[in-house]
Design a protein around this motif. Structure first.
Motif, PDB file in Angstrom:
ATOM      1  N   THR A   1     -13.433  57.360  24.364  1.00 42.85           N
ATOM      2  CA  THR A   1     -14.007  57.650  25.678  1.00 42.85           C
ATOM      3  C   THR A   1     -15.453  58.097  25.505  1.00 42.85           C
ATOM      4  O   THR A   1     -15.736  59.032  24.726  1.00 42.85           O
ATOM      5  CB  THR A   1     -13.203  58.749  26.394  1.00 42.85           C
ATOM      6  OG1 THR A   1     -11.851  58.310  26.553  1.00 42.85           O
ATOM      7  CG2 THR A   1     -13.799  59.061  27.753  1.00 42.85           C
ATOM      8  N   TYR A   2     -16.361  57.474  26.230  1.00 44.08           N
ATOM      9  CA  TYR A   2     -17.782  57.790  26.150  1.00 44.08           C
ATOM     10  C   TYR A   2     -18.200  58.440  27.468  1.00 44.08           C
ATOM     11  O   TYR A   2     -17.871  57.950  28.553  1.00 44.08           O
ATOM     12  CB  TYR A   2     -18.597  56.535  25.867  1.00 44.08           C
ATOM     13  CG  TYR A   2     -18.374  56.023  24.452  1.00 44.08           C
ATOM     14  CD1 TYR A   2     -19.227  56.385  23.427  1.00 44.08           C
ATOM     15  CD2 TYR A   2     -17.281  55.209  24.162  1.00 44.08           C
ATOM     16  CE1 TYR A   2     -19.019  55.931  22.135  1.00 44.08           C
ATOM     17  CE2 TYR A   2     -17.053  54.751  22.874  1.00 44.08           C
ATOM     18  CZ  TYR A   2     -17.930  55.109  21.851  1.00 44.08           C
ATOM     19  OH  TYR A   2     -17.715  54.678  20.575  1.00 44.08           O
ATOM     20  N   THR A   3     -18.930  59.558  27.340  1.00 42.71           N
ATOM     21  CA  THR A   3     -19.309  60.353  28.516  1.00 42.71           C
ATOM     22  C   THR A   3     -20.821  60.493  28.558  1.00 42.71           C
ATOM     23  O   THR A   3     -21.460  60.843  27.550  1.00 42.71           O
ATOM     24  CB  THR A   3     -18.655  61.749  28.463  1.00 42.71           C
ATOM     25  OG1 THR A   3     -17.239  61.589  28.373  1.00 42.71           O
ATOM     26  CG2 THR A   3     -19.000  62.549  29.710  1.00 42.71           C
ATOM     27  N   CYS A   4     -21.367  60.253  29.741  1.00 43.86           N
ATOM     28  CA  CYS A   4     -22.798  60.454  30.001  1.00 43.86           C
ATOM     29  C   CYS A   4     -22.952  61.760  30.763  1.00 43.86           C
ATOM     30  O   CYS A   4     -22.366  61.920  31.845  1.00 43.86           O
ATOM     31  CB  CYS A   4     -23.349  59.271  30.798  1.00 43.86           C
ATOM     32  SG  CYS A   4     -24.992  59.558  31.492  1.00 43.86           S
ATOM     33  N   ILE A   5     -23.708  62.725  30.207  1.00 44.80           N
ATOM     34  CA  ILE A   5     -23.925  64.025  30.842  1.00 44.80           C
ATOM     35  C   ILE A   5     -25.406  64.162  31.161  1.00 44.80           C
ATOM     36  O   ILE A   5     -26.264  63.999  30.279  1.00 44.80           O
ATOM     37  CB  ILE A   5     -23.471  65.180  29.926  1.00 44.80           C
ATOM     38  CG1 ILE A   5     -21.985  65.027  29.584  1.00 44.80           C
ATOM     39  CG2 ILE A   5     -23.731  66.522  30.592  1.00 44.80           C
ATOM     40  CD1 ILE A   5     -21.484  66.103  28.627  1.00 44.80           C
ATOM     41  N   VAL A   6     -25.713  64.476  32.434  1.00 48.12           N
ATOM     42  CA  VAL A   6     -27.094  64.658  32.885  1.00 48.12           C
ATOM     43  C   VAL A   6     -27.269  66.127  33.256  1.00 48.12           C
ATOM     44  O   VAL A   6     -26.546  66.640  34.124  1.00 48.12           O
ATOM     45  CB  VAL A   6     -27.421  63.759  34.087  1.00 48.12           C
ATOM     46  CG1 VAL A   6     -28.882  63.915  34.483  1.00 48.12           C
ATOM     47  CG2 VAL A   6     -27.103  62.301  33.759  1.00 48.12           C
ATOM     48  N   ASN A   7     -28.194  66.796  32.589  1.00 54.11           N
ATOM     49  CA  ASN A   7     -28.439  68.225  32.812  1.00 54.11           C
ATOM     50  C   ASN A   7     -29.844  68.431  33.351  1.00 54.11           C
ATOM     51  O   ASN A   7     -30.800  67.782  32.896  1.00 54.11           O
ATOM     52  CB  ASN A   7     -28.299  69.016  31.508  1.00 54.11           C
ATOM     53  CG  ASN A   7     -26.874  69.041  31.006  1.00 54.11           C
ATOM     54  OD1 ASN A   7     -25.943  69.189  31.790  1.00 54.11           O
ATOM     55  ND2 ASN A   7     -26.694  68.892  29.695  1.00 54.11           N
ATOM     56  N   THR A   8     -29.956  69.322  34.340  1.00 53.71           N
ATOM     57  CA  THR A   8     -31.249  69.867  34.742  1.00 53.71           C
ATOM     58  C   THR A   8     -31.151  71.373  34.637  1.00 53.71           C
ATOM     59  O   THR A   8     -30.100  71.917  34.273  1.00 53.71           O
ATOM     60  CB  THR A   8     -31.606  69.445  36.177  1.00 53.71           C
ATOM     61  OG1 THR A   8     -30.702  70.096  37.090  1.00 53.71           O
ATOM     62  CG2 THR A   8     -31.501  67.933  36.358  1.00 53.71           C
ATOM     63  N   THR A   9     -32.217  72.056  34.973  1.00 51.23           N
ATOM     64  CA  THR A   9     -32.182  73.523  34.910  1.00 51.23           C
ATOM     65  C   THR A   9     -31.276  74.107  35.977  1.00 51.23           C
ATOM     66  O   THR A   9     -30.923  75.286  35.915  1.00 51.23           O
ATOM     67  CB  THR A   9     -33.598  74.076  35.072  1.00 51.23           C
ATOM     68  OG1 THR A   9     -34.163  73.562  36.284  1.00 51.23           O
ATOM     69  CG2 THR A   9     -34.468  73.685  33.891  1.00 51.23           C
ATOM     70  N   LEU A  10     -30.894  73.291  36.983  1.00 52.00           N
ATOM     71  CA  LEU A  10     -30.112  73.829  38.092  1.00 52.00           C
ATOM     72  C   LEU A  10     -28.706  73.237  38.180  1.00 52.00           C
ATOM     73  O   LEU A  10     -27.814  73.878  38.740  1.00 52.00           O
ATOM     74  CB  LEU A  10     -30.848  73.590  39.419  1.00 52.00           C
ATOM     75  CG  LEU A  10     -32.219  74.247  39.560  1.00 52.00           C
ATOM     76  CD1 LEU A  10     -32.806  73.941  40.935  1.00 52.00           C
ATOM     77  CD2 LEU A  10     -32.115  75.770  39.351  1.00 52.00           C
ATOM     78  N   ASP A  11     -28.498  72.011  37.713  1.00 55.81           N
ATOM     79  CA  ASP A  11     -27.178  71.424  37.874  1.00 55.81           C
ATOM     80  C   ASP A  11     -26.868  70.502  36.714  1.00 55.81           C
ATOM     81  O   ASP A  11     -27.729  70.238  35.849  1.00 55.81           O
ATOM     82  CB  ASP A  11     -27.044  70.711  39.218  1.00 55.81           C
ATOM     83  CG  ASP A  11     -28.015  69.551  39.366  1.00 55.81           C
ATOM     84  OD1 ASP A  11     -28.900  69.434  38.495  1.00 55.81           O
ATOM     85  OD2 ASP A  11     -27.885  68.775  40.330  1.00 55.81           O
ATOM     86  N   SER A  12     -25.654  69.965  36.751  1.00 61.58           N
ATOM     87  CA  SER A  12     -25.201  69.073  35.690  1.00 61.58           C
ATOM     88  C   SER A  12     -24.153  68.145  36.283  1.00 61.58           C
ATOM     89  O   SER A  12     -23.281  68.562  37.049  1.00 61.58           O
ATOM     90  CB  SER A  12     -24.610  69.863  34.523  1.00 61.58           C
ATOM     91  OG  SER A  12     -24.077  69.008  33.544  1.00 61.58           O
ATOM     92  N   VAL A  13     -24.226  66.826  35.928  1.00 65.57           N
ATOM     93  CA  VAL A  13     -23.230  65.852  36.356  1.00 65.57           C
ATOM     94  C   VAL A  13     -22.852  65.015  35.154  1.00 65.57           C
ATOM     95  O   VAL A  13     -23.596  64.926  34.158  1.00 65.57           O
ATOM     96  CB  VAL A  13     -23.773  64.955  37.497  1.00 65.57           C
ATOM     97  CG1 VAL A  13     -23.974  65.759  38.766  1.00 65.57           C
ATOM     98  CG2 VAL A  13     -25.076  64.269  37.089  1.00 65.57           C
ATOM     99  N   SER A  14     -21.690  64.372  35.249  1.00 65.61           N
ATOM    100  CA  SER A  14     -21.235  63.551  34.126  1.00 65.61           C
ATOM    101  C   SER A  14     -20.362  62.426  34.653  1.00 65.61           C
ATOM    102  O   SER A  14     -19.823  62.489  35.766  1.00 65.61           O
ATOM    103  CB  SER A  14     -20.452  64.391  33.118  1.00 65.61           C
ATOM    104  OG  SER A  14     -19.258  64.884  33.704  1.00 65.61           O
ATOM    105  N   ALA A  15     -20.206  61.385  33.813  1.00 68.89           N
ATOM    106  CA  ALA A  15     -19.327  60.253  34.106  1.00 68.89           C
ATOM    107  C   ALA A  15     -18.861  59.692  32.777  1.00 68.89           C
ATOM    108  O   ALA A  15     -19.584  59.726  31.773  1.00 68.89           O
ATOM    109  CB  ALA A  15     -20.044  59.194  34.927  1.00 68.89           C
ATOM    110  N   SER A  16     -17.620  59.147  32.758  1.00 69.41           N
ATOM    111  CA  SER A  16     -17.019  58.681  31.508  1.00 69.41           C
ATOM    112  C   SER A  16     -16.478  57.267  31.677  1.00 69.41           C
ATOM    113  O   SER A  16     -16.159  56.823  32.788  1.00 69.41           O
ATOM    114  CB  SER A  16     -15.885  59.608  31.065  1.00 69.41           C
ATOM    115  OG  SER A  16     -16.361  60.908  30.834  1.00 69.41           O
ATOM    116  N   ALA A  17     -16.329  56.573  30.542  1.00 70.53           N
ATOM    117  CA  ALA A  17     -15.720  55.246  30.507  1.00 70.53           C
ATOM    118  C   ALA A  17     -15.058  55.079  29.152  1.00 70.53           C
ATOM    119  O   ALA A  17     -15.468  55.689  28.155  1.00 70.53           O
ATOM    120  CB  ALA A  17     -16.747  54.158  30.753  1.00 70.53           C
ATOM    121  N   VAL A  18     -14.049  54.198  29.110  1.00 69.15           N
ATOM    122  CA  VAL A  18     -13.266  53.979  27.900  1.00 69.15           C
ATOM    123  C   VAL A  18     -13.680  52.662  27.275  1.00 69.15           C
ATOM    124  O   VAL A  18     -13.867  51.652  27.962  1.00 69.15           O
ATOM    125  CB  VAL A  18     -11.755  53.974  28.214  1.00 69.15           C
ATOM    126  CG1 VAL A  18     -10.935  53.622  26.970  1.00 69.15           C
ATOM    127  CG2 VAL A  18     -11.329  55.321  28.762  1.00 69.15           C
TER     128      VAL A  18
END
Length: 1302
Positions: free
Chosen positions: A608-625
């Motif tokens: 499973t590969y996950t993309c994590i996007v971080n800023t100083t205020l928030d964070s989001v992520s998405a994954s795929a197999v």
């Protein structure tokens, strides 16, 4: 994100300060406020109340405090001012109240013993420390003393006193020897809490001269040693020798043996004692007892249970340890010391007292001028502590007056305080077991508002998230907080805002229009201050194209996309993870701006590969197999079994060979590994294919060997790793020319079936082995070792020929030759056979019998000449049978027993003989045909043995001082009876046996009147018979003489009136069991009062589990136990409700093995009904025979049951303890079969209960080893004996008869 009305984490110091102020706690000020605000002193660290110091090191008495301004320190010693400036050995640390007393440079610790107290003072008040008691540790030497050696008799108790010197703190005690090895301790020898070494009983191995007590003083790290103590233990033998040599008969030692003793407590003494312990401490209670055998200690708490999880047993359960005691642990604790002779106990009354402990300790107050407050000081203890107050270290009664202060017991109430009301108050709670001292200050501050949050602080929040704007403040009185938006905005109110007590403004859902400047205003009566903060609302970060599920072939390439959208003022960072961990450190992984690419994919990349996007205020992520699969072939390769070969061709035809060639079929992507060639014989076995040979897969021709007179067809099978192909089409047929046979029949044998014939057998040749038509066999034979010509005959294609008119059992040379129309096979090899056997002609001679003991004999014989055996010698059979018993002179039906001894043996053992009996035997030789004639009968006699027990013992005609005994002779006298032995002894009220009296009675007597007995006394009788060899097993019974006739009026027991002594106490006897697979029928006999309620107890034999109990309905004398486990041994006993200790002896039975269920009901089968009718008829005949023989005076054999009170000193010895033991065919010596009932008062052992002859002979097919020992099993039928009386004598429960009259 913090919830509504929560405290932001960004300003913990301020919020903690405010909460402490509101809650009247100490104020943890920040660095700026600390420089500006005043605070009374607070003691932060001090030495323990009881401070034991090392006299060799400097003394450090700690006292640390904080306050604003920093406090100054002073000390008192023993209640008076301690001027440290006048003592050169004493210094105070800078900016501290800690004292350092220099001992290492000439000072003496003893000079500084005393009670010290520290005072920390500033302009706001004075705090004081506890009273610190300074005492130097002491480790004095042992006083010189002369220690006398201890001389103790074996089995006596002993206490070795340690009595260590009084030290400070008390030393740790342990016992060692001269080699500095700890002395082993056990339940018998152990160290008490006082350090003494206790011996519950001394043994000879306790003798030694180096019992040394050591005292270890941990504070000074020194160990003191007591002088060695010598102990000499006199054993009984050495003591008697010493007495005989040195002491008179009146010496106190005498010659007393080592006797067992009831327990006696060595410590504590007496039956009761008291113990006081303080709450929270460890309670230690000790009981050490003397006695032989060594007593075992048990602890209980009267009227309660020992506390769980806090109770421990130490020193072999001699010490009871309860940790963290409380008032609930008060009570009476009983220790019980017990051994086999009795017990002793001691009750320790424990009272738990309590030094004072806090319920509510006073806490610091921070007040504004004019405010009210309280200091509360509540403590508990046992006894109840008294509360006293001090102000700045001075009793409050003599402290300066303060109109705002009022003392009310454990509470000080403050009203309208002013700045001059600031002070440090001390609460002292004390009772006789200790004290508590607590400092709590009242700090009255008048401060204008201050805002601690930095000005113009920027807050950035993601849209639709909560926004928290801080306004940390301080002031006294407490300021009021208001919020405004914009420079000239109105005060903020409404549900869209939340105002926290710590000044924080919360916007639960911040929107774009929430952006702006916010103003916080703090004001109290002393002033006003404001602060601005700024709020920015940012767009949320989103992944607008997420990575998708991918399936990629091995060694291919794959790419995951992660395209984001974010606020332009925020700088995002993108991180890729594999299975929630960092990407492998591999150059194949390429991270781009919006994607992740993996080159040359392998199976390890699966996950499973996950993309994590971080800023100083928030964070989001998405994954795929990512799924990695094997790369398909191009074109796809199909693996299969090869196609069959084709175009078979025969060339090079010769008489005995031919060449076969073929063309391989398609190998279907898997190389052909080899070819298999098969053939068909169309002449002899059409349609049957046989394996011929195989060749490598690279070969397409083969030279095949052929046999004559076979019509060949061939086919070929190709083989690869996938499997075998279909066979090819058959080749053309090829018929080989005929020839004479190449081989002869196998497995030729010659064995006679009759005394005058020879049967010759062989294995016929198979069809293709005949090599031509007209297959026949030439059978030839001649007598071995005789100069005779061969006799021959030609037979058809068969496998047997019988030669008649041969001599009996003579060797022959035999050969069988194959032939056909073209000629003979090669000359065959010869084999040796024998003509038929006949019965042996001669009986063994010189038969001799050597009697080894009363149940075993050895028989010898001379071997017969081998020529007279007339067959293969298989061994010898010994027939033997009992003629008569020498003690009865009566004959009976004879059943012969047979033992077989393999080989050319000349001796054998005859086990299982009956003592004092006359036997006959003969010996016969055995060959394959059967048995030869018997040798003349040989008569031998077995010597006497010990008799069985008398058949019964009856006790009748009780009087005041006499009883009449009647008995029957032993069922098996096993010799000439010489006498009877009667032993008896009285039984007292506690079931103890009195002195034993023995009487010898002539063998011809059958009754005896015992006189001069005690009236109303129960007697136990032991009765057995004797032959010249020794005494037999005994029978026991109990009986009671009657009471004084004057006391018997109106209460004469019915059993006495009848003239027969019956048990006077109820009993249950003759418990029998009949076990099946899963249940057992239990039955018993009951003697006693009517309307008894019975119960059955049972359990697995040999198990320590509790008995299971089943109640019997009504007063039935039987019960069915159900739900038992097949093939399991159980123990069972029967009891009656309401009668203490009244139950039967234990019985043991075994359930049957688990049987497979049958679908057919055998009860409806004709064969089963016929069998049951035959059994019933047989039983009827046996009953008639038994009745006839009984009328002739016979008696039935019985099984005696040992009495529960049988004296171990008069138990019967084994009849024969010889090497072979005694073996008998008598019914009362039959081994217990599996599933039968084991007597409850006996233990059946294999070595003395298994009477089978497995270890000696083998019956009809019995065998002996080369040395003549048995290797088979006995199979002879047992001789029938006359049925005899079935009266059984079972001893009643040994309860004193007087109990029945009370």
């Amino acid at each position: 994100m913090m919830k509504k009305k929560s405290i932001p984490a960004s300003k913990p110091f301020l919020i903690l300060f405010l909460c402490q102020m509101i809650s009247a706690l100490d104020v943890p000020l920040d660095s700026k406020l600390l420089e500006e605000l005043s605070q009374p002193p607070t003691i932060t660290h001090q030495s323990p109340k009881d401070y034991i110091v090392d006299p060799r090191e400097n003394i450090v008495i700690q006292c640390e405090a904080k306050g604003k301004p920093p406090p100054s320190f002073s000390w008192t010693r023993n209640g008076t001012h301690f001027d440290i400036d006048k003592d050169a050995q004493v210094t105070m640390k800078p900016n501290s109240g800690t004292l350092v007393i220099n001992i290492m440079n000439g000072g003496k610790a003893e000079a500084y013993e005393g009670v010290y107290q520290c005072t920390a003072r500033n302009e706001r008040g004075a705090a004081i420390s506890n009273n610190i008691v300074i005492r130097p540790s002491r480790s004095p030497l042992w006083t010189k003393e002369k220690l006398e050696p201890h001389q103790v008799r074996e089995g006596d108790s002993l206490v070795l006193h340690c009595r260590p010197p009084v030290g400070l703190p008390p030393p740790i005690i342990f016992w060692m020897d001269n080699a500095f090895q700890r002395l082993p301790q056990s339940e018998r020898v152990s160290q008490g809490l006082n350090g003494d070494l206790y011996f519950s009983n001394v043994q000879p191995e306790d003798t030694r001269e180096d019992y040394i007590c050591y005292a270890r003083f941990n504070h000074t790290q020194t160990i003191q040693q007591k002088q060695p103590i010598s102990v000499k233990v006199f054993s009984l033998d050495s003591l008697n020798d010493t007495i005989a040599a040195n002491l008179s008969d009146t010496d106190i030692y005498g010659a007393k043996p080592v006797t067992e003793r009831q327990p006696v407590l060595l410590t504590p003494t007496g039956s009761t004692s008291t113990k006081v312990e303080l709450r929270g401490n460890v309670l230690l209670l000790e009981c050490i007892a003397a006695g032989l055998p060594t007593p075992v200690i048990r602890w209980i708490k009267e009227g309660g249970e020992l506390p769980a999880n806090r109770t421990f047993f130490e020193n072999f359960k001699k010490t009871l340890k309860i940790i963290d005691v409380s008032e609930a642990d008060s009570g009476n604790y009983k220790c019980i010391a017990r051994n086999t002779l009795g017990s002793v106990h001691h009750v320790i009354s424990v009272t738990v007292k309590a030094a004072p402990y806090w319920i509510t300790a006073p806490r610091n107050l921070v007040l504004s001028p004019g405010e009210d407050g309280t200091l509360i000081c509540r403590a508990n203890g046992n006894p109840k502590p008294s509360i006293s107050w001090l102000a700045n270290g001075v009793p409050i009664a003599i402290a300066p007056e303060d109109p705002s202060r009022k003392v009310d017991g454990d509470t000080i109430i403050f009203s309208h305080v002013q700045e001059r009301s600031s002070a440090v108050y001390q609460c002292n709670a004390s009772n006789e077991y200790g004290y508590l001292l607590a400092n709590a200050f009242v700090n009255v501050l008048a401060e204008p508002p201050r805002i601690l949050t930095p000005a113009n602080k920027l807050y950035q929040v993601i849209a639709d998230s909560p926004a928290l704007l801080d306004c940390a403040y301080f002031g006294s009185p407490k300021p009021e907080i208001e919020w405004f938006k914009g420079v000239k905005g109105s005060i903020l109110r409404g549900n869209e805002y939340v105002f926290h007590d710590n000044g924080t403004l919360e916007i639960p859902v911040a929107q774009k229009d929430s952006t702006g400047t916010y103003t916080c205003v703090a004001r109290n009566e002393l002033g006003k201050i404001q602060n601005e903060v700024h709020l920015e609302i940012k767009d949320p970060t989103m992944i607008i194209k997420q990575p998708e599920y991918k399936v990629v072939q091995r060694y291919g390439q794959v790419s995951f996309e992660c395209i984001i959208k974010h606020d332009s003022t925020l700088l995002p960072t993108v991180i890729w993870l594999k299975d929630n961990d960092e990407l492998p450190d591999d150059e194949r992984f390429l991270v781009g701006k919006d994607n992740l690419t993996i080159m040359n994919v392998t199976d390890k990349d699966d996950g499973t590969y996950t993309c994590i996007v971080n800023t100083t205020l928030d964070s989001v992520s998405a994954s795929a197999v990512l799924t990695v699969v094997a790369a398909p072939p191009t074109p796809a390769i199909i693996y299969a079994r090869p196609n069959p070969p084709f175009d078979l061709e025969l060339t090079g035809q010769l008489e005995r060979s031919i060449e076969l060639s073929w063309i391989p079929g398609d190998e279907n992507n898997s190389p052909i590994t080899h070819f298999v060639i098969e053939y068909e014989d169309g002449l002899h076995e059409p349609g049957v294919w046989h394996y011929q040979t195989e060749v490598p897969g690279t070969q397409t021709t083969v030279q095949l060997k052929l046999s004559p007179y076979v019509n060949y067809s061939f086919r070929v099978v190709a083989v690869n790793k996938i499997g075998r192909s279909q066979p090819s089409e058959p080749s053309e047929q090829y018929l080989t020319k005929s020839a004479s046979p190449d081989e002869n029949p196998a497995n030729v044998q010659g064995i006679g079936s009759e005394p005058d014939n020879l049967v010759i057998t062989w294995e016929s040749l198979k069809g293709f082995q005949s090599n031509g038509p007209g297959l026949q066999y030439k059978v030839s034979w001649r007598q071995k070792d005789v100069d005779d010509e061969w006799t021959s005959v030609i037979v058809a294609n068969v496998s047997k020929y019988i030669v008649s008119g041969t001599p009996t059992f003579v060797p022959y040379e035999i050969k069988v030759q194959a032939l056909n129309d073209l000629g003979y096979a090669p000359e065959p090899s010869e084999v040796i056979g024998h003509s038929g056997e006949d019965l042996p002609m001669v009986a063994p001679g010189n038969v001799q019998v050597h009697v080894i003991n009363s149940t075993l004999a050895k028989v010898h014989w001379d071997p017969v000449p081998l020529k007279t055996v007339r067959g293969h010698l298989q061994g010898y059979k010994v027939y033997y049978w009992k003629v008569q018993s020498l003690s009865r002179r009566s004959r009976r039906h004879v059943e012969k027993k047979i033992l077989t001894f393999r080989g050319n043996k000349t001796f054998g053992m005859l086990p299982g003989l009956e003592p004092y009996s006359s036997y006959k035997l003969n010996v016969r030789v055995v060959n394959g045909k059967g048995e030869g004639p018997a040798s003349p009968d040989k008569v031998f006699k077995t010597p006497e043995g010990v008799p069985s027990s008398p058949s019964y013992l009856k006790i009748t005609n009780p009087t005041l001082d006499s009883l009449t005994l009647e008995w029957g002779s032993p069922t098996h006298p096993n010799g000439v009876l010489t006498s009877y032995i009667l032993k008896f002894q009285p039984i007292n009220n506690t079931h103890e046996l009195g002195p034993l009296v023995e009487i010898r009675i002539p063998a011809n007597e059958s009754s005896l009147i015992l006189k001069n007995l005690n009236y109303s006394t129960r007697y136990k009788f032991y009765f057995n018979a004797q032959t010249s060899v020794g005494s037999g097993s005994q029978i026991t019974e109990e009986a009671v003489t009657i009471m004084d006739e004057g006391k018997m009026a109106g209460i004469l027991h019915p059993a006495v009136v009848a003239g027969k002594v019956q048990p006077l106490y109820p009993r249950i006897r003759n418990v029998t069991t009949a076990a099946a697979e899963t249940y057992a029928n239990i039955s018993w006999e009951y003697e006693g009062p009517d309307h008894a309620n019975f119960y059955v107890e049972y359990g697995v034999a040999g198990s320590k589990e509790d008995w299971k109990k089943e109640i019997v309905n009504g007063s039935r004398s039987f019960f069915v136990l159900k739900g038992l486990t097949p093939g399991t041994a159980y123990k069972v006993r029967v009891g009656a409700e309401g009668l203490s200790g009244f139950r039967s002896s234990e019985d043991v039975f075994e359930t049957g093995p688990a049987m497979a269920s049958r679908q057919v009901d055998i009860a409806t089968q004709g064969w089963f009904i016929g069998l049951m009718c035959a059994v019933a008829l047989l039983i009827l005949i046996l009953l008639i025979v038994c009745f006839i023989r009984r009328n002739k005076g016979g008696k039935y054999p019985v099984k005696e049951k040992e009495d529960a009170h049988a004296d171990p000193e008069i138990q019967p010895m084994k009849e024969d303890d010889g090497t072979f033991g005694e073996y008998s065919d008598a019914e009362d010596h039959k081994p217990l079969k599996k599933g039968s009932r084991t007597p409850s008062d006996r233990t059946v052992k294999k070595e003395d209960s298994d009477d089978s002859l497995v270890d000696y002979g083998e019956g009809v097919n019995g065998q002996f080893n080369e040395d003549g020992s048995f290797i088979g099993q006995y199979s002879g039928k047992k001789e029938k004996e006359p049925a005899e009386g079935n009266e059984s004598s079972e001893a009643p429960s040994p309860v004193n008869a007087m109990n029945s009259f009370v």
